[in-house]
Design a protein around this motif. Structure first.
Motif, PDB file in Angstrom:
ATOM      1  N   ALA A  45       0.836  -1.206   0.000  1.00  0.00           N
ATOM      2  CA  ALA A  45       0.000   0.000   0.000  1.00  0.00           C
ATOM      3  C   ALA A  45       0.871   1.256   0.000  1.00  0.00           C
ATOM      4  O   ALA A  45       0.609   2.202  -0.751  1.00  0.00           O
ATOM      5  N   PHE A  46       1.917   1.281   0.822  1.00  0.00           N
ATOM      6  CA  PHE A  46       2.807   2.437   0.852  1.00  0.00           C
ATOM      7  C   PHE A  46       3.554   2.594  -0.467  1.00  0.00           C
ATOM      8  O   PHE A  46       3.748   3.704  -0.954  1.00  0.00           O
ATOM      9  N   ALA A  47       3.994   1.474  -1.052  1.00  0.00           N
ATOM     10  CA  ALA A  47       4.700   1.546  -2.337  1.00  0.00           C
ATOM     11  C   ALA A  47       3.779   2.085  -3.428  1.00  0.00           C
ATOM     12  O   ALA A  47       4.193   2.919  -4.250  1.00  0.00           O
ATOM     13  N   ALA A  48       2.527   1.641  -3.456  1.00  0.00           N
ATOM     14  CA  ALA A  48       1.580   2.138  -4.461  1.00  0.00           C
ATOM     15  C   ALA A  48       1.292   3.615  -4.234  1.00  0.00           C
ATOM     16  O   ALA A  48       1.202   4.389  -5.198  1.00  0.00           O
ATOM     17  N   LEU A  49       1.167   4.027  -2.990  1.00  0.00           N
ATOM     18  CA  LEU A  49       0.918   5.432  -2.682  1.00  0.00           C
ATOM     19  C   LEU A  49       2.099   6.310  -3.100  1.00  0.00           C
ATOM     20  O   LEU A  49       1.910   7.367  -3.700  1.00  0.00           O
ATOM     21  N   LEU A  50       3.309   5.860  -2.828  1.00  0.00           N
ATOM     22  CA  LEU A  50       4.483   6.626  -3.226  1.00  0.00           C
ATOM     23  C   LEU A  50       4.648   6.658  -4.740  1.00  0.00           C
ATOM     24  O   LEU A  50       5.069   7.671  -5.311  1.00  0.00           O
ATOM     25  N   PHE A  51       4.294   5.562  -5.414  1.00  0.00           N
ATOM     26  CA  PHE A  51       4.348   5.528  -6.873  1.00  0.00           C
ATOM     27  C   PHE A  51       3.361   6.532  -7.460  1.00  0.00           C
ATOM     28  O   PHE A  51       3.699   7.278  -8.385  1.00  0.00           O
ATOM     29  N   TRP A  52       2.143   6.549  -6.924  1.00  0.00           N
ATOM     30  CA  TRP A  52       1.148   7.513  -7.403  1.00  0.00           C
ATOM     31  C   TRP A  52       1.633   8.947  -7.199  1.00  0.00           C
ATOM     32  O   TRP A  52       1.509   9.787  -8.084  1.00  0.00           O
ATOM     33  N   PHE A  53       2.186   9.232  -6.021  1.00  0.00           N
ATOM     34  CA  PHE A  53       2.666  10.571  -5.722  1.00  0.00           C
ATOM     35  C   PHE A  53       3.800  10.971  -6.672  1.00  0.00           C
ATOM     36  O   PHE A  53       3.846  12.095  -7.173  1.00  0.00           O
ATOM     37  N   ASN A  54       4.710  10.047  -6.932  1.00  0.00           N
ATOM     38  CA  ASN A  54       5.825  10.312  -7.823  1.00  0.00           C
ATOM     39  C   ASN A  54       5.341  10.596  -9.249  1.00  0.00           C
ATOM     40  O   ASN A  54       5.807  11.547  -9.893  1.00  0.00           O
ATOM     41  N   VAL A  55       4.415   9.805  -9.748  1.00  0.00           N
ATOM     42  CA  VAL A  55       3.875  10.028 -11.095  1.00  0.00           C
ATOM     43  C   VAL A  55       3.133  11.356 -11.153  1.00  0.00           C
ATOM     44  O   VAL A  55       3.233  12.086 -12.145  1.00  0.00           O
ATOM     45  N   TRP A  56       2.403  11.691 -10.113  1.00  0.00           N
ATOM     46  CA  TRP A  56       1.666  12.953 -10.076  1.00  0.00           C
ATOM     47  C   TRP A  56       2.624  14.146 -10.121  1.00  0.00           C
ATOM     48  O   TRP A  56       2.425  15.088 -10.895  1.00  0.00           O
ATOM     49  N   ILE A  57       3.690  14.107  -9.315  1.00  0.00           N
ATOM     50  CA  ILE A  57       4.664  15.201  -9.285  1.00  0.00           C
ATOM     51  C   ILE A  57       5.349  15.338 -10.633  1.00  0.00           C
ATOM     52  O   ILE A  57       5.427  16.430 -11.201  1.00  0.00           O
ATOM     53  N   TRP A  58       5.867  14.235 -11.174  1.00  0.00           N
ATOM     54  CA  TRP A  58       6.589  14.319 -12.442  1.00  0.00           C
ATOM     55  C   TRP A  58       5.654  14.621 -13.606  1.00  0.00           C
ATOM     56  O   TRP A  58       6.067  15.247 -14.584  1.00  0.00           O
ATOM     57  N   GLY A  59       4.419  14.205 -13.529  1.00  0.00           N
ATOM     58  CA  GLY A  59       3.449  14.582 -14.548  1.00  0.00           C
ATOM     59  C   GLY A  59       3.189  16.074 -14.542  1.00  0.00           C
ATOM     60  O   GLY A  59       3.075  16.711 -15.598  1.00  0.00           O
ATOM     61  N   THR A  60       3.106  16.658 -13.346  1.00  0.00           N
ATOM     62  CA  THR A  60       2.922  18.097 -13.224  1.00  0.00           C
ATOM     63  C   THR A  60       4.139  18.845 -13.760  1.00  0.00           C
ATOM     64  O   THR A  60       4.004  19.841 -14.491  1.00  0.00           O
ATOM     65  N   VAL A  61       5.331  18.368 -13.416  1.00  0.00           N
ATOM     66  CA  VAL A  61       6.559  18.993 -13.916  1.00  0.00           C
ATOM     67  C   VAL A  61       6.608  18.913 -15.437  1.00  0.00           C
ATOM     68  O   VAL A  61       6.934  19.898 -16.114  1.00  0.00           O
ATOM     69  N   LEU A  62       6.265  17.772 -15.992  1.00  0.00           N
ATOM     70  CA  LEU A  62       6.281  17.604 -17.440  1.00  0.00           C
ATOM     71  C   LEU A  62       5.276  18.525 -18.123  1.00  0.00           C
ATOM     72  O   LEU A  62       5.587  19.148 -19.146  1.00  0.00           O
ATOM     73  N   MET A  63       4.086  18.652 -17.559  1.00  0.00           N
ATOM     74  CA  MET A  63       3.082  19.534 -18.149  1.00  0.00           C
ATOM     75  C   MET A  63       3.520  20.997 -18.082  1.00  0.00           C
ATOM     76  O   MET A  63       3.266  21.777 -18.998  1.00  0.00           O
ATOM     77  N   ILE A  64       4.194  21.392 -17.003  1.00  0.00           N
ATOM     78  CA  ILE A  64       4.697  22.764 -16.904  1.00  0.00           C
ATOM     79  C   ILE A  64       5.773  23.004 -17.951  1.00  0.00           C
ATOM     80  O   ILE A  64       5.779  24.041 -18.624  1.00  0.00           O
ATOM     81  N   LEU A  65       6.659  22.035 -18.138  1.00  0.00           N
ATOM     82  CA  LEU A  65       7.703  22.194 -19.142  1.00  0.00           C
ATOM     83  C   LEU A  65       7.141  22.236 -20.558  1.00  0.00           C
ATOM     84  O   LEU A  65       7.626  22.998 -21.407  1.00  0.00           O
ATOM     85  N   ILE A  66       6.124  21.435 -20.825  1.00  0.00           N
ATOM     86  CA  ILE A  66       5.514  21.418 -22.159  1.00  0.00           C
ATOM     87  C   ILE A  66       4.795  22.734 -22.426  1.00  0.00           C
ATOM     88  O   ILE A  66       4.906  23.295 -23.525  1.00  0.00           O
ATOM     89  N   ASN A  67       4.084  23.264 -21.458  1.00  0.00           N
ATOM     90  CA  ASN A  67       3.290  24.479 -21.663  1.00  0.00           C
ATOM     91  C   ASN A  67       4.095  25.758 -21.462  1.00  0.00           C
ATOM     92  O   ASN A  67       3.553  26.849 -21.635  1.00  0.00           O
ATOM     93  N   TRP A  68       5.315  25.657 -21.097  1.00  0.00           N
ATOM     94  CA  TRP A  68       6.119  26.827 -20.869  1.00  0.00           C
ATOM     95  C   TRP A  68       6.546  27.333 -22.170  1.00  0.00           C
ATOM     96  O   TRP A  68       6.743  28.149 -22.815  1.00  0.00           O
TER      97      TRP A  68
END
Length: 68
Positions: A45-68
């Motif tokens: 459960a903790f590994a899945a939660l950390l995986f989700w958080f990591n994908v969410w953070i890097w997805g946000t970073v990627l979207m900011i870089l694409i739209n910049w």
């Protein structure tokens, strides 16, 4: 991204629920195997939660870089 969040939330809820159920069975019976299972599913459960958080953070970073 919303579908991914729902899938990961379901996985976290399922593994966390199984962990709590296994721990309750351990408390009721005292069999050490159920404690090992509870710890195993808690780790999942903790590994899945950390995986989700990591994908969410890097997805946000990627979207900011694409739209910049």
């Amino acid at each position: 991204m919303l579908v991914f969040a729902w899938v990961m939330g379901s996985i976290v809820a399922l593994t966390g629920g199984i962990s709590l159920l296994s721990f309750a069975i351990y408390i009721g019976t005292g069999i050490d195997l159920w404690l090992k299972r509870a710890r195993l599913f808690r780790r999942y459960a903790f590994a899945a939660l950390l995986f989700w958080f990591n994908v969410w953070i890097w997805g946000t970073v990627l979207m900011i870089l694409i739209n910049w």
